[in-house]
Design a protein around this motif. Structure first.
Motif, PDB file in Angstrom:
ATOM      1  N   THR A 169      10.285  -3.446   1.556  1.00 49.36           N
ATOM      2  CA  THR A 169      10.314  -3.715   2.996  1.00 49.36           C
ATOM      3  C   THR A 169       8.983  -4.235   3.506  1.00 49.36           C
ATOM      4  N   VAL A 170       7.886  -3.648   3.040  1.00 54.87           N
ATOM      5  CA  VAL A 170       6.582  -4.014   3.602  1.00 54.87           C
ATOM      6  C   VAL A 170       5.910  -5.180   2.891  1.00 54.87           C
ATOM      7  N   LEU A 171       6.210  -5.403   1.626  1.00 47.90           N
ATOM      8  CA  LEU A 171       5.501  -6.449   0.882  1.00 47.90           C
ATOM      9  C   LEU A 171       5.584  -7.831   1.537  1.00 47.90           C
ATOM     10  N   PRO A 172       6.725  -8.258   2.059  1.00 43.58           N
ATOM     11  CA  PRO A 172       6.767  -9.568   2.718  1.00 43.58           C
ATOM     12  C   PRO A 172       5.916  -9.631   3.990  1.00 43.58           C
ATOM     13  N   ARG A 173       5.503  -8.500   4.512  1.00 41.44           N
ATOM     14  CA  ARG A 173       4.693  -8.451   5.737  1.00 41.44           C
ATOM     15  C   ARG A 173       3.203  -8.531   5.459  1.00 41.44           C
ATOM     16  N   LEU A 174       2.808  -8.565   4.191  1.00 45.16           N
ATOM     17  CA  LEU A 174       1.393  -8.597   3.818  1.00 45.16           C
ATOM     18  C   LEU A 174       0.851 -10.022   3.906  1.00 45.16           C
ATOM     19  N   ARG A 175      -0.218 -10.181   4.659  1.00 43.92           N
ATOM     20  CA  ARG A 175      -0.841 -11.501   4.815  1.00 43.92           C
ATOM     21  C   ARG A 175      -1.571 -11.917   3.538  1.00 43.92           C
ATOM     22  N   ILE A 176      -1.766 -13.207   3.390  1.00 42.07           N
ATOM     23  CA  ILE A 176      -2.603 -13.708   2.309  1.00 42.07           C
ATOM     24  C   ILE A 176      -3.998 -13.117   2.487  1.00 42.07           C
ATOM     25  N   GLY A 177      -4.545 -12.580   1.415  1.00 41.64           N
ATOM     26  CA  GLY A 177      -5.843 -11.902   1.461  1.00 41.64           C
ATOM     27  C   GLY A 177      -5.736 -10.440   1.842  1.00 41.64           C
ATOM     28  N   GLY A 178      -4.530  -9.999   2.201  1.00 46.25           N
ATOM     29  CA  GLY A 178      -4.315  -8.612   2.589  1.00 46.25           C
ATOM     30  C   GLY A 178      -4.122  -7.710   1.385  1.00 46.25           C
ATOM     31  N   ALA A 179      -4.272  -6.406   1.605  1.00 43.95           N
ATOM     32  CA  ALA A 179      -4.160  -5.416   0.537  1.00 43.95           C
ATOM     33  C   ALA A 179      -3.022  -4.445   0.822  1.00 43.95           C
ATOM     34  N   ILE A 180      -2.368  -4.036  -0.246  1.00 46.97           N
ATOM     35  CA  ILE A 180      -1.355  -2.988  -0.177  1.00 46.97           C
ATOM     36  C   ILE A 180      -1.801  -1.859  -1.091  1.00 46.97           C
ATOM     37  N   VAL A 181      -1.637  -0.624  -0.624  1.00 48.70           N
ATOM     38  CA  VAL A 181      -2.058   0.565  -1.360  1.00 48.70           C
ATOM     39  C   VAL A 181      -0.841   1.469  -1.534  1.00 48.70           C
ATOM     40  N   PHE A 182      -0.677   1.990  -2.751  1.00 55.62           N
ATOM     41  CA  PHE A 182       0.464   2.834  -3.109  1.00 55.62           C
ATOM     42  C   PHE A 182      -0.068   4.052  -3.836  1.00 55.62           C
ATOM     43  N   ASP A 183       0.144   5.244  -3.292  1.00 50.99           N
ATOM     44  CA  ASP A 183      -0.467   6.429  -3.885  1.00 50.99           C
ATOM     45  C   ASP A 183       0.480   7.167  -4.827  1.00 50.99           C
ATOM     46  N   ASP A 184      -0.074   8.148  -5.520  1.00 55.35           N
ATOM     47  CA  ASP A 184       0.646   9.030  -6.456  1.00 55.35           C
ATOM     48  C   ASP A 184       1.213   8.297  -7.665  1.00 55.35           C
ATOM     49  N   ILE A 185       0.605   7.209  -8.047  1.00 57.39           N
ATOM     50  CA  ILE A 185       1.090   6.368  -9.138  1.00 57.39           C
ATOM     51  C   ILE A 185       1.096   7.100 -10.487  1.00 57.39           C
ATOM     52  N   SER A 186       0.264   8.148 -10.608  1.00 59.72           N
ATOM     53  CA  SER A 186       0.154   8.889 -11.867  1.00 59.72           C
ATOM     54  C   SER A 186       0.591  10.344 -11.734  1.00 59.72           C
ATOM     55  N   HIS A 187       1.276  10.669 -10.678  1.00 56.94           N
ATOM     56  CA  HIS A 187       1.720  12.048 -10.470  1.00 56.94           C
ATOM     57  C   HIS A 187       2.648  12.445 -11.625  1.00 56.94           C
ATOM     58  N   PRO A 188       2.380  13.576 -12.272  1.00 53.94           N
ATOM     59  CA  PRO A 188       3.185  13.945 -13.449  1.00 53.94           C
ATOM     60  C   PRO A 188       4.674  14.173 -13.154  1.00 53.94           C
ATOM     61  N   GLU A 189       5.031  14.501 -11.948  1.00 55.34           N
ATOM     62  CA  GLU A 189       6.432  14.714 -11.607  1.00 55.34           C
ATOM     63  C   GLU A 189       7.106  13.467 -11.030  1.00 55.34           C
ATOM     64  N   LEU A 190       6.319  12.392 -10.856  1.00 55.06           N
ATOM     65  CA  LEU A 190       6.842  11.172 -10.228  1.00 55.06           C
ATOM     66  C   LEU A 190       6.578   9.960 -11.123  1.00 55.06           C
ATOM     67  N   GLY A 191       6.813  10.118 -12.415  1.00 55.55           N
ATOM     68  CA  GLY A 191       6.500   9.068 -13.380  1.00 55.55           C
ATOM     69  C   GLY A 191       7.164   7.732 -13.105  1.00 55.55           C
ATOM     70  N   TYR A 192       8.262   7.726 -12.396  1.00 53.49           N
ATOM     71  CA  TYR A 192       8.984   6.486 -12.088  1.00 53.49           C
ATOM     72  C   TYR A 192       8.243   5.612 -11.077  1.00 53.49           C
ATOM     73  N   LEU A 193       7.266   6.180 -10.334  1.00 56.31           N
ATOM     74  CA  LEU A 193       6.571   5.380  -9.315  1.00 56.31           C
ATOM     75  C   LEU A 193       5.809   4.213  -9.931  1.00 56.31           C
ATOM     76  N   ARG A 194       5.199   4.421 -11.086  1.00 53.21           N
ATOM     77  CA  ARG A 194       4.475   3.319 -11.732  1.00 53.21           C
ATOM     78  C   ARG A 194       5.430   2.175 -12.064  1.00 53.21           C
TER      79      ARG A 194
END
Length: 90
Positions: free
Chosen positions: A33-58
């Motif tokens: 939903t949000v990725l198309p709203r990111l401007r050129i040069g803009g940054a997106i941050v996604f947390d808990d990428i390595s959480h042991p109980e949320l391995g699917y996030l990566r």
């Protein structure tokens, strides 16, 4: 987010943080939903990428963001539950 984007259909952003639904479908939906709203040069941050109980996030990050040729992606998982971020290049 859907209500905000419906009220502001042309809104784009320089910085987007995604720390919402941590379920597989919710995380996928949030990023898609949000990725198309990111401007050129803009940054997106996604947390808990390595959480042991949320391995699917990566995998979701890799599929939705990292697979995009216009994104420069990095993952920091040396401490805590990790964070992924990307810059939109074009």
């Amino acid at each position: 987010m859907p209500a905000h984007f419906a009220a502001h259909p042309d809104a784009t952003y320089d910085l987007i943080t995604v720390d919402g639904d941590h379920g597989p479908e919710g995380a996928l939906r949030d990023l898609a939903t949000v990725l198309p709203r990111l401007r050129i040069g803009g940054a997106i941050v996604f947390d808990d990428i390595s959480h042991p109980e949320l391995g699917y996030l990566r995998g979701i990050w890799q599929r939705v963001v990292q697979s995009q040729p216009n994104m420069s992606c990095h993952v920091y998982d040396e401490t805590g539950y990790g964070v992924a971020f990307a810059i939109r290049m074009r």
